[in-house]
Structure formats: C-alpha cells, structure tokens
Scaffold this active site. Structure first.
Site, PDB file in Angstrom:
ATOM      1  N   HIS A 224     -37.366  24.462-100.953  1.00  0.00           N
ATOM      2  CA  HIS A 224     -37.811  23.390-100.785  1.00  0.00           C
ATOM      3  C   HIS A 224     -38.973  23.186 -99.887  1.00  0.00           C
ATOM      4  O   HIS A 224     -39.711  22.785 -99.697  1.00  0.00           O
ATOM      5  CB  HIS A 224     -37.224  22.034-100.632  1.00  0.00           C
ATOM      6  CG  HIS A 224     -36.631  21.355-101.470  1.00  0.00           C
ATOM      7  ND1 HIS A 224     -37.397  20.784-103.187  1.00  0.00           N
ATOM      8  CD2 HIS A 224     -34.593  21.167-102.190  1.00  0.00           C
ATOM      9  CE1 HIS A 224     -36.161  20.310-103.236  1.00  0.00           C
ATOM     10  NE2 HIS A 224     -34.893  20.925-102.891  1.00  0.00           N
ATOM     11  N   HIS A 250     -30.928  18.677 -98.010  1.00  0.00           N
ATOM     12  CA  HIS A 250     -32.088  18.932 -99.113  1.00  0.00           C
ATOM     13  C   HIS A 250     -32.045  20.579 -99.554  1.00  0.00           C
ATOM     14  O   HIS A 250     -32.281  20.047-101.233  1.00  0.00           O
ATOM     15  CB  HIS A 250     -33.021  18.704 -98.773  1.00  0.00           C
ATOM     16  CG  HIS A 250     -34.583  18.146-100.043  1.00  0.00           C
ATOM     17  ND1 HIS A 250     -34.642  17.372-100.630  1.00  0.00           N
ATOM     18  CD2 HIS A 250     -35.821  18.770 -99.233  1.00  0.00           C
ATOM     19  CE1 HIS A 250     -35.212  17.302-101.326  1.00  0.00           C
ATOM     20  NE2 HIS A 250     -36.573  18.137-100.737  1.00  0.00           N
TER      21      HIS A 250
END
Length: 337
Positions: A224, A250
């Site tokens: 990400h 994440h």
C-alpha cells in the site's frame, strides 16, 4: 388552533444551549485508560496487525510464537493495529468470527492480558459498531476496541488514532465494498476534531515515551505504501510534539523506517496472518525524502516493545519465533532544560 411560537428570549436560550452542546461534542478529550507499569517501572507489550482469519494463513502459528515471546518478556498487554476480522469485519456483536478468530486462537497464558485494538479498513466493511460494543467484553474480557483513545502507562502514553476516515478512496472509490460510517456523520468535522484531540493530548503529555498507533502507515515501502492523507494532516502534529514511534498495520509485512528529520520511527506490524505479497515500493524514493529504510520483511510475524525510562527495545519476530530485526533507542534520564 393557536400555534405555540417560542419567544425571542426562549429562542435565544435554545440557541446558546445548542451551541454549548456543540462545543462539548466537538472538543471532548480522548477517552483515557490507565495501565500500570511493572514494579520496576518498566513496560513490555506485543504489537500485531491484520490477523483475524479463523487461524488460517499461519495466524495460529504466529499466535503460538506470540505466546512464547509474551511469556519470556512478561508482557503487560497486546496492541492490535486493526483489520481484526477478515474479510469484512464482524457482521454483528453475535458473529462467531469473534471467538473463532480471537478467543480460540490466542489461548496461551501470556496472552490472557488486556488487548487494546483499533479498527482497520476491513473492520469498517462490516458492522464497525459491533467491535466497539461492550457485549464483546462479556464474551472475552481481554477485548477493548474503540475508534480513538489513550493508554496512559505513566512511563509511556499510547494514542490510538482512527485512520480509516482520513483515506479518500474509502469514500470515492469503494469498488464493491460498503463501509459502515454510522459513527461518523460528518467526515470533515470528525477528522478536524480528532486532529485537535491528538494535538492537545500530545502537547499535554509528560510521558517519557510518546507512541501513536494507527491502522494505516504514514511511511511504508509495502504493497500500500505511504498514506498521503496522513502525511498531510497527522504527520506534522507528530513531528511538532516529539513523538517517538508511530506503529501501524495495513501493509501485511514487518518494517522499520526512520524519519531523519524528526527522529520518529515508523514501525509496521501488519503480518498477523496473510502475507507474502511479493511486492514493495521504491526504497530510493523514501531515502530522497529524508527517510531511512532499516528493515523490511514480507512474511508473517509480530513485534515486541520493551520500555524503561532510559531505553526502548524493539524486536520483530517471524512465524517461527526468530528475531529477524531488533533495535534500541536511548533517552537521557534527566534531560537538560
């Protein structure tokens, strides 16, 4: 039939009452939980993210090693950086995934401590309110999950920040996903209030170690990568208030990046189950921005943190319980004024 029209005086009173309610609502400080240190004044805890898959993708193996390390370090609690239940959070507070992915997985004695958790983007895809419900604490008393809050351990203050509402794509490019924004009626007001609360808490803090936890990375070379919205809005507050560590999940990896401008250490622990994405961003780009990539690992694992008044010891463990990166930060016991 006569209409009951309020007098000018009563309308004015109602206006000021509404104004007071608005001020109280938008300036309330973050909820604070006190957690004692050990008798010697030290503190230790584990950090885990992106995990809840009913034991799959090596979640159970990571949990076993957490139990072993947790016993060795005599941990005080566990921090979860979000994405607690895959793929779409919990469906309700009665969802069996809570016990199948949490209670029945993290069974070792050393892990029977308080778990401090925040929501990730996958958690918002389900019933986000369910994870915040006191009903889950009746099922498993270890569980404490709120949007944003503070753990005050005297030696350290840990601010948990709800980062998902910052990210534009969850509002503009949702693809086939539905997000539960019931607790956030106004995104702009929510973010503004949260940033003020974080800034106020950090300015008032006299803790030796200042730690901020969010789900999304500020700096990352994982799949990400950086979260630009956090760089724009949250990072300047952390830099201005001498934050030591920003911890996140994440990205399904383990990594350690240093901000050479402010000294903040960006620590990603999002490898609680599914990992091995096999891709990473350009490290050179970060280096040019004054960031130093100290460590990156694409597999499963978790992180440990040991704190005392003069030093912090950080270690990353893989799925086999091996230490694959460690680092120590130091502080003066009595810094000059």
């Amino acid at each position: 039939m006569a209409l009951n029209i309020p007098s000018k005086k009563s309308r004015t009173l109602c206006f000021f009452l509404a104004l007071i309610i608005c001020i109280v609502t938008t300036s309330a400080e973050l909820q604070r939980f006190e957690h004692p240190t050990k008798e010697d004044g030290s503190l230790s805890f584990l950090v885990l993210g992106d995990w809840g898959r009913r034991g799959g993708f090596n979640q159970s193996e990571v949990a076993f090693q957490m139990g072993r390390v947790g016993e060795k370090l005599d941990i005080d609690f566990v921090v979860s950086t979000g994405d607690n239940f895959y793929d779409n959070g919990l469906s309700s507070e009665h969802d069996t995934a809570f016990e199948e992915s949490f209670t029945n997985i993290y069974t070792q004695t050393s892990l029977q401590k308080q778990w401090y958790s925040i929501l990730g983007n996958h958690d918002y895809r389900g019933d986000a309110e369910a994870q915040l419900s006191p009903q889950l604490r009746k099922i498993d008393s270890r569980w404490l999950c709120l949007r944003s809050f503070i753990v005050d351990a005297d030696l350290a203050e840990i601010l948990f920040v709800d980062t998902t509402p910052f990210v534009d794509m969850y509002f503009t490019s949702t693809e086939d996903h539905t997000y539960d924004w019931r607790g956030i009626p106004s995104r702009k007001a929510y973010i503004q209030t949260l940033l003020k609360d974080v800034e106020l808490a950090l300015k008032k803090s006299s803790a030796k170690w200042k730690i901020v936890v969010g789900h999304h990375a500020i700096r990352s070379i994982g799949h990400h990568g950086d979260t630009q919205e956090l760089i724009n809005h949250l990072l300047p507050i952390l830099q201005a208030n001498d934050v030591d560590f920003y911890m996140n999940g994440h990205d399904h990896c383990l990594e350690h990046i240093s901000d050479n401008k402010s000294g903040i250490q960006f620590l990603t622990s999002g490898a609680g189950s599914k990992a091995w994405r096999g891709d990473m961003k350009n490290e050179e780009a970060l280096n040019k921005q004054g960031q130093l990539v100290n460590f990156f690992y694409d597999g499963q694992g978790f992180m440990s943190v040991q704190l005392n008044p003069t030093q912090a010891e950080i270690a990353f463990f893989d799925v086999f319980g091996n230490v694959i990166h460690s680092w120590t930060a130091f502080k003066l016991l009595h810094p000059s004024i």
